[in-house]
Scaffold this motif. Structure first.
Motif, PDB file in Angstrom:
ATOM      1  N   GLN A 233       0.853  -1.200   0.000  1.00 34.90           N
ATOM      2  CA  GLN A 233       0.000   0.000   0.000  1.00 34.90           C
ATOM      3  C   GLN A 233       0.881   1.239   0.000  1.00 34.90           C
ATOM      4  O   GLN A 233       0.676   2.178  -0.752  1.00 34.90           O
TER       5      GLN A 233
ATOM      6  N   GLU B 254      -4.205  -8.037  -0.888  1.00 36.25           N
ATOM      7  CA  GLU B 254      -4.500  -6.747  -0.315  1.00 36.25           C
ATOM      8  C   GLU B 254      -5.266  -5.953  -1.359  1.00 36.25           C
ATOM      9  O   GLU B 254      -5.040  -6.127  -2.557  1.00 36.25           O
TER      10      GLU B 254
ATOM     11  N   CYS C  48     -10.305  -5.031   7.178  1.00 31.45           N
ATOM     12  CA  CYS C  48     -10.450  -3.902   6.253  1.00 31.45           C
ATOM     13  C   CYS C  48     -10.685  -2.610   7.022  1.00 31.45           C
ATOM     14  O   CYS C  48     -10.787  -2.610   8.249  1.00 31.45           O
TER      15      CYS C  48
ATOM     16  N   PHE D 247      -8.203  -3.421   2.240  1.00 26.75           N
ATOM     17  CA  PHE D 247      -8.587  -4.690   2.876  1.00 26.75           C
ATOM     18  C   PHE D 247      -7.467  -5.690   2.651  1.00 26.75           C
ATOM     19  O   PHE D 247      -6.635  -5.518   1.748  1.00 26.75           O
TER      20      PHE D 247
ATOM     21  N   THR E 116      -5.763   1.535   9.622  1.00 29.01           N
ATOM     22  CA  THR E 116      -7.100   1.896   9.134  1.00 29.01           C
ATOM     23  C   THR E 116      -7.927   2.471  10.280  1.00 29.01           C
ATOM     24  O   THR E 116      -7.741   2.108  11.447  1.00 29.01           O
TER      25      THR E 116
HETATM   26  N1  PHE Z   1      -2.642  -6.323   6.980  1.00 33.39           N
HETATM   27  C1  PHE Z   1      -3.695  -6.846   7.793  1.00 33.39           C
HETATM   28  C2  PHE Z   1      -3.288  -8.209   8.343  1.00 33.39           C
HETATM   29  O1  PHE Z   1      -2.398  -8.809   7.809  1.00 33.39           O
HETATM   30  C3  PHE Z   1      -4.996  -6.967   7.042  1.00 33.39           C
HETATM   31  C4  PHE Z   1      -5.547  -5.647   6.617  1.00 33.39           C
HETATM   32  C5  PHE Z   1      -5.205  -5.087   5.383  1.00 33.39           C
HETATM   33  C6  PHE Z   1      -6.438  -4.955   7.437  1.00 33.39           C
HETATM   34  C7  PHE Z   1      -5.750  -3.872   5.007  1.00 33.39           C
HETATM   35  C8  PHE Z   1      -6.979  -3.750   7.067  1.00 33.39           C
HETATM   36  C9  PHE Z   1      -6.625  -3.216   5.839  1.00 33.39           C
HETATM   37  O2  PHE Z   1      -3.839  -8.699   9.303  1.00 33.39           O
END
Ligand code: PHE
Length: 358
Positions: free
Chosen positions: A180, A216, A289, A312, A258
């Motif tokens: 991201q 992702e 997410c 997400f 987030t």
């Molecule tokens: N990166 C988080 C995880 O591995 C998942 C996630 C990605 C949550 C993007 C919110 C937004 O647990």
């Protein structure tokens, strides 16, 4: 019959036997009968000593010649038979070998799941972005709003690399979220990407392997909100599970990157042997997410007053387990042919939105 006549008869006879030998053991029998210690040609060689010098002068070279000729013919036939046997083996074992190799690789990459999900999002207009498996602390944690020393870093059982000269330790990325950051730093919004990739955490049991796969999603523009997140994901998972509508529910959760954050569940029925999505009274947790945190936007040089969006992340391996009704993840790494066949993975079947998902 003169010796030379006899030799020529032997030659014709043995040559026929050699080319007629159907397998290596038949050929070996011919060799022993002629050229073995007690063989016919060897026996004739022994008679040379009792011949007159004149007789020996013609019979000697002729016998030696015959012996060499037969030995050469036998060797050639042997090579031919070996090649035929090998070809036959390759022919009969062929399916197994290639099947096993490419299937295990495919299962390892979890292509069925990754490509299936990727194909759905690609169809919805998402581009694919990628990043490195070995990440620095900045992309994996700091820029994602994990403060230095914050316990949230412990949420991920991180694999650390050896420290470099400055004492900085790179990590095997614990999630695909660092991509991201890479995307937002390199690309001007509007952004709409999905990021498939391998991620690593110190875990090993039936439902956790130290390397697994995430997808992702990231959408950034000026007006995207939580409602878009919900409809986009609900649509995608209805397609993935091949149901009319996968009813979803969002539970509040916490992720440093987030705000607000949620976990998405989809309605399912677990009363039978298989999990049925889209009906029943149970809920299945499938992803994390939320709306991208203003700090994260700022860390990437984006003004949170201007831009907003959602992200997400989901574990593809777990999702595939649910979809295919697998009780254990570890066989993915074992390349067992029966297991591969049981779940129907085929090396030549690439999932797309229109086929190969189920
Ligand atoms: N990166 C988080 C995880 O591995 C998942 C996630 C990605 C949550 C993007 C919110 C937004 O647990």
């Amino acid at each position: 019959m003169s010796v030379l006549d006899e030799l020529s008869t032997i030659e014709t006879e043995v040559m026929a036997a050699v080319s007629g030998a159907a397998d290596e053991s038949a050929l070996e029998a011919v060799r022993v009968a002629e050229l073995g210690k007690k063989g016919r040609v060897s026996g004739l060689m022994k008679t040379l000593g009792g011949m007159s010098p004149e007789e020996r002068q013609t019979a000697g070279p002729a016998l030696n010649g015959l012996r060499d000729k037969l030995a050469t013919a036998i060797a050639a036939r042997k090579a031919e038979l070996e090649m035929a046997a090998l070809n036959q083996r390759l022919e009969t074992e062929r399916e197994d070998l290639t099947y096993r190799r490419s299937c295990s690789r495919r299962a390892l990459l979890l292509d069925a799941g990754v490509r299936g999900v990727a194909a759905i999002f690609a169809d919805m207009g998402f581009a694919v972005a990628e990043g490195p498996d070995i990440e620095d602390d900045f992309h994996n944690f700091t820029a994602l709003n994990f403060p230095e020393g914050h316990p949230a870093r412990e949420m991920h059982d991180t694999f650390f690399m050896k420290p470099d000269a400055e004492g900085r330790r790179k990590v095997l990325r614990t999630h695909t979220s660092p991509v991201q950051i890479r995307t937002m730093m390199n690309q001007k919004p509007p952004i709409r990407v999905i990021i498939p990739g391998r991620v690593y955490r110190k875990d090993w049991d039936a439902t956790h392997t130290p390397m697994f796969h995430q997808i992702e999603g990231l959408v950034i523009d000026k007006s995207t909100h939580m409602g878009h997140l919900k409809s986009c994901l609900t649509e995608a998972f209805s397609r993935f599970f091949e149901v009319e509508r996968a009813e979803s529910r969002f539970r509040p959760h916490f992720f440093p990157f987030t705000e607000p954050s949620a976990e998405m569940d989809i309605r399912c029925d677990r009363s039978g042997k298989e999990i049925k999505v889209g009906e029943g009274d149970d809920w299945l947790e499938i992803l994390g997410c939320g709306m991208v945190h203003p700090n994260v936007l700022r860390n990437c040089g984006l003004d949170p007053e201007e831009y907003q969006g959602f992200a997400f992340g989901l574990g593809v391996d777990r999702l595939a387990m649910l979809k295919y009704g697998m009780p254990d993840l570890r066989p993915y790494f074992e390349a067992d042919v029966d297991w591969i066949k049981h779940y129907g993975f085929k090396p030549w079947l690439l999932p797309s939105v229109t086929g190969g998902l189920s």
